[in-house]
Design a protein around this motif. Structure first.
Motif, PDB file in Angstrom:
ATOM      1  N   VAL A 110       0.839  -1.202   0.000  1.00 22.95           N
ATOM      2  CA  VAL A 110       0.000   0.000   0.000  1.00 22.95           C
ATOM      3  C   VAL A 110       0.873   1.250   0.000  1.00 22.95           C
ATOM      4  O   VAL A 110       1.321   1.711   1.045  1.00 22.95           O
ATOM      5  N   GLY A 111       1.131   1.790  -1.185  1.00 17.63           N
ATOM      6  CA  GLY A 111       1.870   3.044  -1.265  1.00 17.63           C
ATOM      7  C   GLY A 111       3.102   2.970  -2.154  1.00 17.63           C
ATOM      8  O   GLY A 111       3.704   1.906  -2.331  1.00 17.63           O
ATOM      9  N   ILE A 133       0.229  -0.314  -5.136  1.00 17.07           N
ATOM     10  CA  ILE A 133      -0.670   0.833  -5.116  1.00 17.07           C
ATOM     11  C   ILE A 133       0.143   2.126  -5.142  1.00 17.07           C
ATOM     12  O   ILE A 133       0.994   2.355  -4.285  1.00 17.07           O
ATOM     13  N   ASP A 134      -0.111   2.939  -6.163  1.00 12.65           N
ATOM     14  CA  ASP A 134       0.508   4.267  -6.329  1.00 12.65           C
ATOM     15  C   ASP A 134       1.933   4.243  -6.860  1.00 12.65           C
ATOM     16  O   ASP A 134       2.491   5.302  -7.123  1.00 12.65           O
ATOM     17  N   LEU A 149      -1.309  -0.171  -9.595  1.00  8.35           N
ATOM     18  CA  LEU A 149      -2.650   0.390  -9.432  1.00  8.35           C
ATOM     19  C   LEU A 149      -2.501   1.882  -9.168  1.00  8.35           C
ATOM     20  O   LEU A 149      -2.055   2.294  -8.096  1.00  8.35           O
ATOM     21  N   GLN A 150      -2.850   2.682 -10.165  1.00  6.69           N
ATOM     22  CA  GLN A 150      -2.623   4.116 -10.095  1.00  6.69           C
ATOM     23  C   GLN A 150      -3.934   4.882 -10.227  1.00  6.69           C
ATOM     24  O   GLN A 150      -4.953   4.330 -10.655  1.00  6.69           O
ATOM     25  N   GLY A 304      -1.101  -8.363 -15.435  1.00  8.84           N
ATOM     26  CA  GLY A 304      -0.079  -7.458 -14.951  1.00  8.84           C
ATOM     27  C   GLY A 304      -0.096  -6.166 -15.738  1.00  8.84           C
ATOM     28  O   GLY A 304      -0.936  -5.958 -16.609  1.00  8.84           O
ATOM     29  N   GLY A 305       0.839  -5.286 -15.421  1.00  6.15           N
ATOM     30  CA  GLY A 305       0.929  -4.029 -16.157  1.00  6.15           C
ATOM     31  C   GLY A 305       0.463  -2.847 -15.350  1.00  6.15           C
ATOM     32  O   GLY A 305       0.874  -2.654 -14.203  1.00  6.15           O
ATOM     33  N   TYR A 306      -0.459  -2.069 -15.914  1.00  3.14           N
ATOM     34  CA  TYR A 306      -0.871  -0.819 -15.297  1.00  3.14           C
ATOM     35  C   TYR A 306      -2.391  -0.677 -15.375  1.00  3.14           C
ATOM     36  O   TYR A 306      -2.980  -0.891 -16.428  1.00  3.14           O
ATOM     37  N   HIS A 307      -2.987  -0.320 -14.251  1.00  2.00           N
ATOM     38  CA  HIS A 307      -4.436  -0.095 -14.214  1.00  2.00           C
ATOM     39  C   HIS A 307      -4.656   1.269 -13.573  1.00  2.00           C
ATOM     40  O   HIS A 307      -4.317   1.473 -12.403  1.00  2.00           O
ATOM     41  N   VAL A 308      -5.203   2.197 -14.346  1.00  2.00           N
ATOM     42  CA  VAL A 308      -5.371   3.574 -13.881  1.00  2.00           C
ATOM     43  C   VAL A 308      -6.847   3.854 -13.610  1.00  2.00           C
ATOM     44  O   VAL A 308      -7.706   3.564 -14.439  1.00  2.00           O
TER      45      VAL A 308
END
Length: 365
Positions: A110-111, A133-134, A149-150, A304-308
Motif C-alpha cells: 500500500v503506497g 498501489i501508487d 494500481l494508479q 499485470g501491467g498498469y491499471h489507472v
C-alpha cells in the motif's frame, strides 16, 4: 422354522441394518483422502500497510476496506491477512517476502514506498502476483506478475478544489500536503486548478509537512500548517497528508472553518463535533482498486501491467453523506457538470505545476 430361530434372524437383520447406517454416516462425515485432495484450495491474499497503518482514517483504511469487501464476498474462496510495518517502514520488504514465503498468491503493497521492494520480491517469487498501489515499475506488460494500481488524483482534486472555490467567503483557500513528491503535487495541482476554474480571483496557500514518509503521520505539524493558513484568511483547507490530516481537521473545527478530507470519506470517521466542519472529501478509491484486483485473480482474469483509476472508472470523486449534503447541495449540480466535462475530455486537468501554470494562463485568454 421355530419361533426362537425367527427371533434370532430378526435380531441379526436389525444389527446388520444399524451397521450399514453407521457405515454410511462415517462415510459422510469423514471424506476419503481422494475427496480431500480434490477440495478447492483457497486463494491466499496478503496486504502490507504503509506507515500510519490501519486506523489512519485515510489511505491505509481505504485499502483495508477493499480487502474486507473481498473477504466478505469471496469468503469461501479466499483467506486474507494484513501486516503492519514498523514505525518508519524499514521492514516493508521483509513483510512482503514473509507473505511470499508463506505461499500467498496475491500480495499488495500500500503506497509508492513499496515500489523498489515489490520489484525485487516479485522477481524472487515469479509464481506469486503483486499489486503495487501508487507506485510505478517500468517495462511491465499483462503477462507480468505485478500490476501497478494508479489513480488520477488530479481529477478528484479538481472537483474538491471547485467546491472550495465556490464555497469560500474570503476568496482564500489552502492546501496542506504530506511528503513533497510528484504524487502529492498531483493533488495540489488539480485542487488549485479546480478552485481557479470556478473562481479566478481566489488566492491559494500551499504548504508541505516534510520530505520523508514521516510527513504522512505528523498530525501536530498538519494542525500547525492549517492554523497558519486559517490565520492568513483561508476558510477552506484541503489536505493530502495521510494521518497528518487528522491535525488539519482538528484545526478546522477549532477555527470553525472548513477542511476537505482525502482518500476516504473522512466525515464518517471524524469525531461528531468535527463533522460540521468537513466540507467534503476527495475520494481516492483504493478500496475499489484492491477489491477489483482480488476479484480478477479469483476469476482467473488477473493481468499485470498498469491499471489507472480516474473519474470515468469511479476511481476518484467527492464525498456526499448525511453530514455534508446540506453543506454542498447548492454546488453539487456544478460539481457534477465539471465531472462530466472531465470525463468527456472537455477539461484537461493539470497533474503538475508546469501544467497548472499553463492551465491558468489559458483561463485568462
Amino acid at each position: 422354522m421355530s419361533v426362537s430361530l425367527r427371533k434370532l434372524i430378526a435380531v441379526f437383520l436389525v444389527v446388520a441394518m444399524v451397521g450399514f447406517v453407521f457405515a454410511g454416516c462415517a462415510k459422510k462425515t469423514e471424506p476419503s483422502p481422494q475427496q480431500q485432495a480434490t477440495a478447492p484450495k483457497k486463494v491466499k491474499v496478503g496486504l502490507v500497510f504503509d506507515v500510519g497503518g490501519r486506523g489512519d482514517l485515510s489511505f491505509n483504511d481505504s485499502a483495508y476496506a477493499g480487502l474486507e469487501r473481498a473477504a466478505k464476498e469471496f469468503g469461501d474462496k479466499i483467506e486474507v491477512k494484513y501486516l503492519e510495518p514498523s514505525a518508519g517502514g524499514e521492514n516493508r520488504e521483509q513483510l512482503l517476502r514473509l507473505l511470499a514465503e508463506d505461499g500467498y498468491d496475491l500480495i499488495f503493497g500500500v503506497g509508492f514506498m513499496f515500489t523498489d521492494h515489490i520489484a525485487k520480491v516479485a522477481k524472487e517469487f515469479p509464481d506469486a502476483k503483486f499489486g503495487l498501489i501508487d507506485g510505478y515499475i517500468e517495462g511491465l506488460d499483462e503477462n507480468s506478475n505485478v500490476v501497478c494500481l494508479q489513480f488520477k488524483e488530479e481529477e478528484g482534486s479538481f472537483l474538491v478544489g471547485a467546491a472550495a472555490g465556490l464555497k469560500t467567503q474570503t476568496n482564500k483557500v489552502g492546501f496542506v500536503g504530506g511528503m513533497k513528491i510528484p504524487l502529492i503535487e498531483k493533488f495540489e495541482s488539480g485542487y488549485m486548478a479546480g478552485a481557479k476554474y470556478v473562481n479566478p480571483n481566489v488566492e491559494i496557500f500551499s504548504d508541505y509537512i516534510g520530505t520523508t514518509g514521516e510527513a504522512f503521520k505528523d498530525p501536530v505539524k498538519g494542525k500547525e500548517l492549517a492554523l497558519k493558513q486559517f490565520k492568513s484568511g483561508a476558510d477552506v483547507v484541503y489536505h493530502a497528508s495521510g494521518a497528518s490530516g487528522i491535525g488539519v481537521i482538528e484545526a478546522a473545527a477549532a477555527e470553525k472553518k472548513f477542511a476537505i478530507g482525502v482518500d476516504s470519506d473522512q466525515s464518517l470517521t471524524a469525531k461528531p463535533e468535527q463533522r460540521p466542519y468537513i466540507l467534503t472529501s476527495m475520494l481516492k478509491r483504493v478500496d475499489v482498486a484492491v477489491y477489483s484486483t482480488i476479484k480478477d485473480y479469483v476469476e482467473g482474469k488477473f493481468k499485470g501491467g498498469y491499471h489507472v483509476f480516474g473519474l470515468a472508472e469511479d476511481g476518484v470523486g467527492y464525498a456526499v453523506n448525511q453530514y455534508n449534503k446540506d453543506l454542498i447541495s447548492d454546488i453539487m449540480p456544478k460539481l457534477d457538470e465539471l465531472k462530466e466535462k472531465i470525463i468527456k475530455g472537455e477539461i484537461k486537468v493539470p497533474a503538475d505545476k508546469a501544467q497548472y501554470e499553463e492551465f491558468v494562463k489559458n483561463l485568462k485568454k
